[in-house]
Motif scaffolding. Structure first.
Motif, PDB file in Angstrom:
ATOM      1  N   LYS A 148     -40.324 107.987  86.716  1.00  0.00           N
ATOM      2  CA  LYS A 148     -41.352 107.898  85.682  1.00  0.00           C
ATOM      3  C   LYS A 148     -42.388 109.019  85.720  1.00  0.00           C
ATOM      4  N   GLY A 149     -42.373 109.836  86.792  1.00  0.00           N
ATOM      5  CA  GLY A 149     -43.423 110.819  86.954  1.00  0.00           C
ATOM      6  C   GLY A 149     -44.666 110.167  87.536  1.00  0.00           C
ATOM      7  N   ASP A 150     -45.644 110.973  87.860  1.00  0.00           N
ATOM      8  CA  ASP A 150     -46.864 110.417  88.460  1.00  0.00           C
ATOM      9  C   ASP A 150     -48.141 110.940  87.826  1.00  0.00           C
ATOM     10  N   GLY A 151     -48.054 111.468  86.613  1.00  0.00           N
ATOM     11  CA  GLY A 151     -49.238 112.014  85.952  1.00  0.00           C
ATOM     12  C   GLY A 151     -49.412 113.494  86.210  1.00  0.00           C
ATOM     13  N   LYS A 152     -48.915 113.947  87.350  1.00  0.00           N
ATOM     14  CA  LYS A 152     -49.001 115.383  87.679  1.00  0.00           C
ATOM     15  C   LYS A 152     -47.655 116.069  87.490  1.00  0.00           C
ATOM     16  N   THR A 153     -46.590 115.345  87.788  1.00  0.00           N
ATOM     17  CA  THR A 153     -45.246 115.883  87.626  1.00  0.00           C
ATOM     18  C   THR A 153     -44.456 114.987  86.684  1.00  0.00           C
ATOM     19  N   PRO A 154     -43.612 115.583  85.844  1.00  0.00           N
ATOM     20  CA  PRO A 154     -42.837 114.788  84.891  1.00  0.00           C
ATOM     21  C   PRO A 154     -41.669 114.067  85.585  1.00  0.00           C
ATOM     22  N   PRO A 155     -41.085 113.101  84.906  1.00  0.00           N
ATOM     23  CA  PRO A 155     -39.900 112.440  85.471  1.00  0.00           C
ATOM     24  C   PRO A 155     -38.774 113.447  85.706  1.00  0.00           C
ATOM     25  N   GLU A 156     -37.945 113.170  86.689  1.00  0.00           N
ATOM     26  CA  GLU A 156     -36.783 114.010  86.981  1.00  0.00           C
ATOM     27  C   GLU A 156     -35.540 113.116  87.036  1.00  0.00           C
ATOM     28  N   PRO A 157     -35.007 112.762  85.860  1.00  0.00           N
ATOM     29  CA  PRO A 157     -33.920 111.786  85.815  1.00  0.00           C
ATOM     30  C   PRO A 157     -32.672 112.189  86.592  1.00  0.00           C
ATOM     31  N   ALA A 158     -32.333 113.483  86.595  1.00  0.00           N
ATOM     32  CA  ALA A 158     -31.139 113.917  87.325  1.00  0.00           C
ATOM     33  C   ALA A 158     -31.322 113.701  88.829  1.00  0.00           C
ATOM     34  N   LYS A 159     -32.486 114.082  89.328  1.00  0.00           N
ATOM     35  CA  LYS A 159     -32.772 113.886  90.753  1.00  0.00           C
ATOM     36  C   LYS A 159     -32.860 112.404  91.088  1.00  0.00           C
ATOM     37  N   TYR A 160     -33.393 111.621  90.165  1.00  0.00           N
ATOM     38  CA  TYR A 160     -33.497 110.180  90.382  1.00  0.00           C
ATOM     39  C   TYR A 160     -32.110 109.559  90.548  1.00  0.00           C
ATOM     40  N   ARG A 161     -31.194 109.922  89.638  1.00  0.00           N
ATOM     41  CA  ARG A 161     -29.835 109.377  89.715  1.00  0.00           C
ATOM     42  C   ARG A 161     -29.139 109.811  90.997  1.00  0.00           C
ATOM     43  N   MET A 162     -29.339 111.065  91.379  1.00  0.00           N
ATOM     44  CA  MET A 162     -28.708 111.560  92.606  1.00  0.00           C
ATOM     45  C   MET A 162     -29.275 110.855  93.829  1.00  0.00           C
ATOM     46  N   ARG A 163     -30.588 110.636  93.820  1.00  0.00           N
ATOM     47  CA  ARG A 163     -31.210 109.966  94.963  1.00  0.00           C
ATOM     48  C   ARG A 163     -30.703 108.527  95.089  1.00  0.00           C
ATOM     49  N   LEU A 164     -30.560 107.854  93.953  1.00  0.00           N
ATOM     50  CA  LEU A 164     -30.020 106.492  93.977  1.00  0.00           C
ATOM     51  C   LEU A 164     -28.591 106.478  94.522  1.00  0.00           C
ATOM     52  N   GLN A 165     -27.804 107.473  94.127  1.00  0.00           N
ATOM     53  CA  GLN A 165     -26.427 107.554  94.593  1.00  0.00           C
ATOM     54  C   GLN A 165     -26.375 107.699  96.109  1.00  0.00           C
ATOM     55  N   PHE A 166     -27.175 108.615  96.650  1.00  0.00           N
ATOM     56  CA  PHE A 166     -27.196 108.828  98.100  1.00  0.00           C
ATOM     57  C   PHE A 166     -27.752 107.601  98.830  1.00  0.00           C
ATOM     58  N   LEU A 167     -28.743 106.965  98.214  1.00  0.00           N
ATOM     59  CA  LEU A 167     -29.321 105.772  98.820  1.00  0.00           C
ATOM     60  C   LEU A 167     -28.270 104.663  98.916  1.00  0.00           C
ATOM     61  N   GLY A 168     -27.495 104.499  97.846  1.00  0.00           N
ATOM     62  CA  GLY A 168     -26.430 103.502  97.862  1.00  0.00           C
ATOM     63  C   GLY A 168     -25.395 103.798  98.927  1.00  0.00           C
ATOM     64  N   GLN A 169     -25.044 105.072  99.074  1.00  0.00           N
ATOM     65  CA  GLN A 169     -24.074 105.462 100.101  1.00  0.00           C
ATOM     66  C   GLN A 169     -24.610 105.170 101.500  1.00  0.00           C
ATOM     67  N   ALA A 170     -25.891 105.412 101.700  1.00  0.00           N
ATOM     68  CA  ALA A 170     -26.487 105.162 103.018  1.00  0.00           C
ATOM     69  C   ALA A 170     -26.496 103.665 103.331  1.00  0.00           C
ATOM     70  N   TYR A 171     -26.846 102.842 102.352  1.00  0.00           N
ATOM     71  CA  TYR A 171     -26.822 101.391 102.564  1.00  0.00           C
ATOM     72  C   TYR A 171     -25.407 100.907 102.892  1.00  0.00           C
ATOM     73  N   GLU A 172     -24.432 101.420 102.164  1.00  0.00           N
ATOM     74  CA  GLU A 172     -23.045 101.006 102.409  1.00  0.00           C
ATOM     75  C   GLU A 172     -22.588 101.444 103.799  1.00  0.00           C
TER      76      GLU A 172
END
Length: 268
Positions: free
Chosen positions: A106-130
């Motif tokens: 969603k961004g934080d007021g100073k930096t805009p959202p980064e949807p590509a990085k968000y999706r990649m981070r979720l992917q890696f997070l899921g792999q780590a949990y698994e």
């Protein structure tokens, strides 16, 4: 110790952070290419320590998934499962923190959202949990494996397929450990995630099958064992009656009928 070496130095500059990740990758490659030997084991330990040190100092870098996955892999090659688990947990707690994910989404007021990085981070997070859950399972820590699967199932950021699979795994593990309430809680998670007809039938059968799993077919038919048998007969008969004409549940209804037959045959 490579982990201890990096911490006092403080990897504060991005260029130094990147270099340490690169150095760890080089040692990891050396270990991969080496022949099995005590020297190779030392390389695995060194690679694990270097990745661990880099991850502790700079857990938010783009290379963090590499450090967690390769570092944990390195430790597992020498039987250091506890350290591998620590690597996954460190990565999940920092790289996958809610504040980091929210900022990317969603961004934080100073930096805009980064949807590509968000999706990649979720992917890696899921792999780590698994990887964490399978490591616990491989290390025979079924309680922690079940808890990790349960956590995956509860994270709304993950897609429903991943959450359903995790909830099912948690159900099975908790049932095998005799933890009815936990198994039931994960059943409720699974059925809230729009399961297919087959997935719903399988989940319903796993719930009905709980008491059967607690029954000892070779034990005396008295006390708690008899109570488990009687409860199992009742729940499985109820499942069979409700699903015998349900094509999606036909294989589970057949299994329920077999288990009922086996219990009745055992006690005569």
């Amino acid at each position: 110790n490579e982990t201890q070496k990096v911490l006092p130095e403080g990897i504060v500059k991005p260029t130094i952070q990147a270099a340490f990740y690169q150095d760890a990758a080089k040692v990891f490659k050396q270990a991969q290419d080496a022949q099995p030997s005590p020297d190779r084991d030392k390389l695995w330990v060194r690679a694990g320590q270097m990745y661990e040190g880099a991850l502790k100092e700079a857990p938010g870098r783009d290379e963090a998934p590499e450090a967690a996955i390769n570092g944990a892999f390195s430790y597992k090659q020498v039987g250091e499962y506890g350290k591998a688990i620590d690597m996954y947990n460190l990565f999940i707690a920092n790289y996958g923190s809610e504040s980091n994910l929210s900022k990317l989404e969603k961004g934080d007021g100073k930096t805009p959202p980064e949807p590509a990085k968000y999706r990649m981070r979720l992917q890696f997070l899921g792999q780590a949990y698994e990887a964490l859950s399978t490591t616990y399972y491989g290390f025979f820590n079924y309680q922690r494996a079940a808890e990790t699967y349960e956590k995956i199932g509860s994270i709304s950021r993950f897609d429903e397929t991943k959450r359903k699979d995790a909830a099912k795994n948690a159900m099975i593990l908790y049932a095998n450990m005799g933890q009815r309430d936990k198994a039931s809680a994960n059943y409720r998670t699974l059925v809230s995630l729009h399961p297919s007809s087959d997935e719903k039938a399988n989940a319903d059968f796993l719930v009905a099958d709980y008491d059967y799993k607690q029954w000892n077919s070779k034990g005396a038919d008295n006390g708690s064992n008899r109570q488990s048998r009687q409860s199992a007969e009742g729940t499985l008969q109820g499942f069979y009656n409700a699903n015998r004409n349900n094509s999606a549940a036909s294989k589970y209804a057949l299994e329920a009928a077999y288990e009922i037959f086996k219990m009745k045959q055992t006690v005569g």
